[in-house]
Design an enzyme around this catalytic site. Sequence first.
Site, PDB file in Angstrom:
ATOM      1  N   HIS A  88      -8.319   0.823  -3.955  1.00  0.00           N
ATOM      2  CA  HIS A  88      -9.373   0.498  -2.801  1.00  0.00           C
ATOM      3  C   HIS A  88     -10.016   2.183  -2.374  1.00  0.00           C
ATOM      4  CE1 HIS A  88      -9.369  -0.216   1.768  1.00  0.00           C
ATOM      5  NE2 HIS A  88     -10.966  -0.090   1.209  1.00  0.00           N
ATOM      6  N   GLY A 109       1.467  -2.141   4.356  1.00  0.00           N
ATOM      7  CA  GLY A 109       1.847  -0.796   3.956  1.00  0.00           C
ATOM      8  C   GLY A 109       3.108  -0.516   4.791  1.00  0.00           C
ATOM      9  N   SER A 110       2.938  -0.302   6.025  1.00  0.00           N
ATOM     10  CA  SER A 110       4.321  -0.295   6.894  1.00  0.00           C
ATOM     11  C   SER A 110       5.010  -1.258   6.848  1.00  0.00           C
ATOM     12  CB  SER A 110       3.848   0.171   8.345  1.00  0.00           C
ATOM     13  OG  SER A 110       2.345   0.161   8.425  1.00  0.00           O
ATOM     14  N   SER A 135       0.985  -1.171  -0.110  1.00  0.00           N
ATOM     15  CA  SER A 135      -0.072  -0.105  -0.017  1.00  0.00           C
ATOM     16  C   SER A 135       0.805   1.070  -0.089  1.00  0.00           C
ATOM     17  CB  SER A 135      -1.041  -0.075   1.270  1.00  0.00           C
ATOM     18  OG  SER A 135      -1.254   1.485   1.497  1.00  0.00           O
ATOM     19  N   ASP A 139      -6.368  -6.500   4.433  1.00  0.00           N
ATOM     20  CA  ASP A 139      -5.959  -5.070   4.429  1.00  0.00           C
ATOM     21  C   ASP A 139      -6.034  -4.485   5.669  1.00  0.00           C
ATOM     22  OD1 ASP A 139      -5.098  -2.673   3.773  1.00  0.00           O
ATOM     23  OD2 ASP A 139      -6.926  -1.953   2.480  1.00  0.00           O
ATOM     24  N   GLY A 140      -4.712  -4.380   6.171  1.00  0.00           N
ATOM     25  CA  GLY A 140      -4.603  -3.674   7.670  1.00  0.00           C
ATOM     26  C   GLY A 140      -4.056  -4.398   8.501  1.00  0.00           C
ATOM     27  N   GLY A 141      -2.701  -4.225   9.137  1.00  0.00           N
ATOM     28  CA  GLY A 141      -1.884  -4.541  10.013  1.00  0.00           C
ATOM     29  C   GLY A 141      -1.393  -6.079   9.582  1.00  0.00           C
ATOM     30  N   MET A 196     -12.187   4.406  -0.397  1.00  0.00           N
ATOM     31  CA  MET A 196     -12.743   4.570   0.647  1.00  0.00           C
ATOM     32  C   MET A 196     -13.461   6.003   0.758  1.00  0.00           C
ATOM     33  SD  MET A 196      -9.446   3.102   3.187  1.00  0.00           S
ATOM     34  CE  MET A 196      -8.431   3.236   1.560  1.00  0.00           C
ATOM     35  N   HIS A 238      -1.486  -1.288  -4.070  1.00  0.00           N
ATOM     36  CA  HIS A 238      -2.555  -1.199  -3.567  1.00  0.00           C
ATOM     37  C   HIS A 238      -2.493   0.440  -3.316  1.00  0.00           C
ATOM     38  CE1 HIS A 238      -6.146  -1.977  -1.144  1.00  0.00           C
ATOM     39  NE2 HIS A 238      -5.559  -1.098  -0.140  1.00  0.00           N
ATOM     40  N   MET A 277      -9.069   8.099  -0.359  1.00  0.00           N
ATOM     41  CA  MET A 277      -9.758   8.595   0.949  1.00  0.00           C
ATOM     42  C   MET A 277     -10.389   9.681   0.783  1.00  0.00           C
ATOM     43  SD  MET A 277      -7.439   7.265   4.097  1.00  0.00           S
ATOM     44  CE  MET A 277      -6.657   5.514   4.158  1.00  0.00           C
ATOM     45  N   GLY A 331      -8.848   3.936   7.019  1.00  0.00           N
ATOM     46  CA  GLY A 331      -8.351   5.515   7.333  1.00  0.00           C
ATOM     47  C   GLY A 331      -6.951   5.717   7.423  1.00  0.00           C
ATOM     48  N   PHE A 332      -6.550   4.898   8.153  1.00  0.00           N
ATOM     49  CA  PHE A 332      -4.998   5.072   8.404  1.00  0.00           C
ATOM     50  C   PHE A 332      -4.163   3.953   8.371  1.00  0.00           C
ATOM     51  CE2 PHE A 332      -7.688   7.848  10.771  1.00  0.00           C
ATOM     52  CZ  PHE A 332      -6.969   8.980  10.590  1.00  0.00           C
ATOM     53  N   GLY A 333      -3.004   3.981   8.023  1.00  0.00           N
ATOM     54  CA  GLY A 333      -1.853   3.119   7.940  1.00  0.00           C
ATOM     55  C   GLY A 333      -1.273   2.783   9.408  1.00  0.00           C
ATOM     56  N   GLY A 334      -0.574   1.778   9.520  1.00  0.00           N
ATOM     57  CA  GLY A 334       0.080   1.392  10.771  1.00  0.00           C
ATOM     58  C   GLY A 334      -0.681   1.298  12.021  1.00  0.00           C
ATOM     59  N   ASP A 377      -4.723   3.600  -2.019  1.00  0.00           N
ATOM     60  CA  ASP A 377      -5.866   3.825  -0.875  1.00  0.00           C
ATOM     61  C   ASP A 377      -6.492   5.261  -1.233  1.00  0.00           C
ATOM     62  OD1 ASP A 377      -5.919   1.752   0.673  1.00  0.00           O
ATOM     63  OD2 ASP A 377      -4.028   2.023   1.449  1.00  0.00           O
ATOM     64  N   MET A 413     -11.362  -6.058   5.623  1.00  0.00           N
ATOM     65  CA  MET A 413     -10.484  -5.092   6.291  1.00  0.00           C
ATOM     66  C   MET A 413     -10.245  -5.687   7.791  1.00  0.00           C
ATOM     67  SD  MET A 413     -10.298  -2.679   4.276  1.00  0.00           S
ATOM     68  CE  MET A 413      -9.342  -1.711   5.409  1.00  0.00           C
TER      69      MET A 413
HETATM   70  C1  DX5 Z   1      -6.269   1.279   5.706  1.00  0.00           C
HETATM   71  C2  DX5 Z   1      -5.771   1.275   4.166  1.00  0.00           C
HETATM   72  C3  DX5 Z   1      -4.644   0.078   4.057  1.00  0.00           C
HETATM   73  C4  DX5 Z   1      -3.429   0.802   4.768  1.00  0.00           C
HETATM   74  C5  DX5 Z   1      -2.601  -0.525   5.188  1.00  0.00           C
HETATM   75  O1  DX5 Z   1      -7.035   2.186   5.425  1.00  0.00           O
HETATM   76  O2  DX5 Z   1      -6.931   0.499   3.601  1.00  0.00           O
HETATM   77  O3  DX5 Z   1      -4.517  -0.430   2.991  1.00  0.00           O
HETATM   78  O4  DX5 Z   1      -2.486   1.415   4.159  1.00  0.00           O
HETATM   79  O5  DX5 Z   1      -1.715  -0.033   6.098  1.00  0.00           O
HETATM   80  P1  DX5 Z   1      -0.814  -1.173   6.882  1.00  0.00           P
HETATM   81  O6  DX5 Z   1      -0.318  -2.462   6.347  1.00  0.00           O
HETATM   82  O7  DX5 Z   1       0.510  -0.027   7.533  1.00  0.00           O
HETATM   83  O8  DX5 Z   1      -1.775  -1.425   8.298  1.00  0.00           O
HETATM   84 ZN    ZN Z   2      -6.531  -0.273   1.503  1.00  0.00          ZN
END
Ligand code: DX5
Ligand code: ZN
Length: 233
Positions: free
Chosen positions: A70, A199-200, A12, A177-179, A72, A37, A41, A146-149, A39, A141
């Site tokens: 994606h 992502g992270s 991401s 997707d996420g964490g 959002m 990917h 928003m 909304g946020f990475g990490g 994102d 999800m």
């Molecule tokens: C969250 C995004 C994810 C996010 C994942 O709203 O849809 O794609 O970037 O980031 P990590 O892998 O850091 O959780």
């Molecule tokens: Zn995403």
Amino acid sequence: MTNSHPIRIAPSILAADFANFGAECRAAEDAGADWIHVDVMDGHFVPNLTFGPAMCKALRPHIRGTMDVHLMIAPVDPYIQAFADAGADVLTAHVEAGPHIHRTLQAIRAAGVKAGVALNPGTPASAAQPLLDMVDLICVMTVNPGFGGQSFIASQLQTIRDVKAMIGDRPIHIEVDGGVDTKTAPDVARAGADVLVAGSAVFRGGSVEAPDAYGANIVAIRAAAESARGEMA
Ligand code: DX5
Ligand code: ZN
């Protein structure tokens, strides 16, 4: 339970350098990313803002493979054609984004793009049941979008299992997707996911000037997922 799709790692770019997106996409693919990917928003459906179709269009020449977008955003429908024109390969809309997800998925496919539906952590897998013949991908999800990490929500493993059971032998991708990182990848792979957004966990420790970490991160996440699948075979 096996999954016929190979494991795909989808970095991401939310965790990439925002001043360097083109180079970050190239570096991620050179490092072994299967999909990129993206994102999107809107500060309304989710409490954060990123970018829209113009950014996707600008990124397109920097992505050799699949651009996985994606959305959002709410509403979705007024923007589908613009994202299709921008070169998205997959457009994923949230089932929670409005009253007419069925129409949205029809419009995505009519625009010649693969259609995905995403489920927030508060939404059961059964919300996708009536849509199974209209989607190429279901995104579970594992954080609130909304946020990475953010931290992985482990209770979502059951939703992945429920989606896996529901799709039967349809060739639908299960994206998570996420964490996602080396610790959580084995669990999501065992539960049935085949597209792992990260992502992270992909972009940490590297940069476009020093992208070696990206390759090592992708290899480690993929190995963790594949070995968990191997144990099940
Ligand atoms: C969250 C995004 C994810 C996010 C994942 O709203 O849809 O794609 O970037 O980031 P990590 O892998 O850091 O959780
Ligand atoms: Zn995403």
